[in-house]
Design a protein around this motif. Structure first.
Motif, short mmCIF file in Angstrom:
data_model
loop_
_atom_site.label_atom_id
_atom_site.label_comp_id
_atom_site.label_asym_id
_atom_site.label_seq_id
_atom_site.Cartn_x
_atom_site.Cartn_y
_atom_site.Cartn_z
N LEU A 89 7.59 8.99 -3.93
CA LEU A 89 7.75 8.42 -5.26
C LEU A 89 7.05 7.08 -5.26
O LEU A 89 6.79 6.50 -4.20
N GLY A 90 6.75 6.57 -6.42
CA GLY A 90 6.13 5.27 -6.46
C GLY A 90 5.89 4.80 -7.87
O GLY A 90 6.15 5.53 -8.83
N PHE A 91 5.40 3.59 -7.96
CA PHE A 91 5.01 3.07 -9.27
C PHE A 91 3.88 2.07 -9.12
O PHE A 91 3.73 1.40 -8.11
N GLN A 92 3.08 2.03 -10.17
CA GLN A 92 1.95 1.12 -10.26
C GLN A 92 2.41 -0.15 -10.97
O GLN A 92 3.11 -0.08 -11.98
N VAL A 93 2.05 -1.31 -10.42
CA VAL A 93 2.36 -2.58 -11.06
C VAL A 93 1.16 -3.04 -11.87
O VAL A 93 0.03 -2.58 -11.67
N GLU A 94 1.43 -3.96 -12.79
CA GLU A 94 0.38 -4.38 -13.73
C GLU A 94 -0.60 -5.39 -13.15
O GLU A 94 -1.78 -5.39 -13.51
N GLY A 146 15.02 8.78 4.04
CA GLY A 146 13.63 9.01 4.37
C GLY A 146 12.71 9.23 3.18
O GLY A 146 11.56 9.60 3.34
N VAL A 147 13.21 9.00 1.95
CA VAL A 147 12.36 9.12 0.77
C VAL A 147 11.42 7.92 0.76
O VAL A 147 11.85 6.77 0.81
N GLU A 148 10.14 8.21 0.72
CA GLU A 148 9.13 7.16 0.77
C GLU A 148 8.73 6.74 -0.65
O GLU A 148 8.50 7.58 -1.51
N TRP A 149 8.68 5.43 -0.85
CA TRP A 149 8.26 4.84 -2.11
C TRP A 149 6.98 4.03 -1.88
O TRP A 149 6.88 3.25 -0.94
N GLU A 150 6.05 4.19 -2.79
CA GLU A 150 4.79 3.45 -2.77
C GLU A 150 4.79 2.52 -3.98
O GLU A 150 5.06 2.95 -5.10
N VAL A 151 4.49 1.24 -3.76
CA VAL A 151 4.32 0.28 -4.84
C VAL A 151 2.88 -0.19 -4.74
O VAL A 151 2.46 -0.67 -3.68
N TYR A 152 2.10 -0.02 -5.83
CA TYR A 152 0.67 -0.29 -5.69
C TYR A 152 0.07 -0.94 -6.93
O TYR A 152 0.58 -0.82 -8.04
N TYR A 153 -1.04 -1.65 -6.68
CA TYR A 153 -1.89 -2.18 -7.73
C TYR A 153 -3.21 -1.44 -7.66
O TYR A 153 -3.83 -1.35 -6.60
N CYS A 190 -3.60 7.19 -9.12
CA CYS A 190 -2.86 8.44 -9.06
C CYS A 190 -1.53 8.26 -8.36
O CYS A 190 -0.56 8.86 -8.75
N CYS A 191 -1.55 7.54 -7.33
CA CYS A 191 -0.38 7.52 -6.44
C CYS A 191 0.75 6.71 -7.01
O CYS A 191 0.62 5.70 -7.51
#
Length: 181
Positions: A68-73, A115-122, A180-181
């Motif tokens: 799971l993850g979310f893109q920051v602004e 063990g759920v992996e989270w991605e936080v990305y720009y 995408c991620c």
């Protein structure tokens, strides 16, 4: 929530230990639960706009579903979230200036108690290639340092015919604003 963005995504996950999960997500999201009951907890978030709930049921916890993850602004927002995650001891790895999912990104990853992996990305820009180190991981079928996709999914993509034609590989296919991620 005065400024909720709709539609808003909802995710529900089974967890093995609700107390550990609430402690982790309160630190990761930087806010307490919106609702907590016996065997159940829910967070209603503005940024990212998400409702996420957790149901304590160890027998139904699934692994290897991806991440799971979310893109920051902004880069500043990524830096703030990374600093907070570091202070809480949540960061499992950092990848700055990486080309992953055919996009140049800065990101960090955390693992929840199940063990759920989270991605936080720009997202910086689209890219025409992925960093070669990810291909080595796919080839070795290692899940210790994946970029956006588990090895089994990568294998399906290289062996199964595409059900669609790629009309333009230079535009972001995942979401407005790219990434995408």
């Amino acid at each position: 929530m005065d400024t909720a963005v709709f539609p808003r995504m909802h995710v529900s996950l089974y967890v093995s230990d609700l107390a550990a999960t609430v402690n982790f997500y309160t630190a990761f999201f930087g806010q307490p639960t919106t609702k907590i009951k016996r065997g159940y907890a829910k967070y209603v978030l503005d940024r990212p706009s998400l409702i996420i709930s957790f149901v304590e049921n160890a027998a139904r916890v699934q692994s290897h579903f991806g991440h799971l993850g979310f893109q920051v602004e902004t880069v500043a927002e990524l830096d703030e979230r990374l600093a907070a995650a570091r202070r809480a001891g949540l960061v499992s790895r950092e990848e700055m200036g990486t080309n992953c999912c055919y996009a140049k990104q800065d990101k960090f990853w955390v693992l929840d108690p199940d063990g759920v992996e989270w991605e936080v990305y720009y997202f910086h820009a689209d890219a025409e290639f992925n960093d070669p180190r990810y291909q080595d991981d796919y080839d070795a079928a290692s899940d210790s340092s994946q970029c956006c996709m588990a090895p089994a999914a990568a294998e399906v993509l290289t062996t199964a015919p595409m059900a669609f034609t790629l009309a333009d590989t230079t535009t972001a296919a995942c979401a407005p604003g790219g990434g995408c991620c």
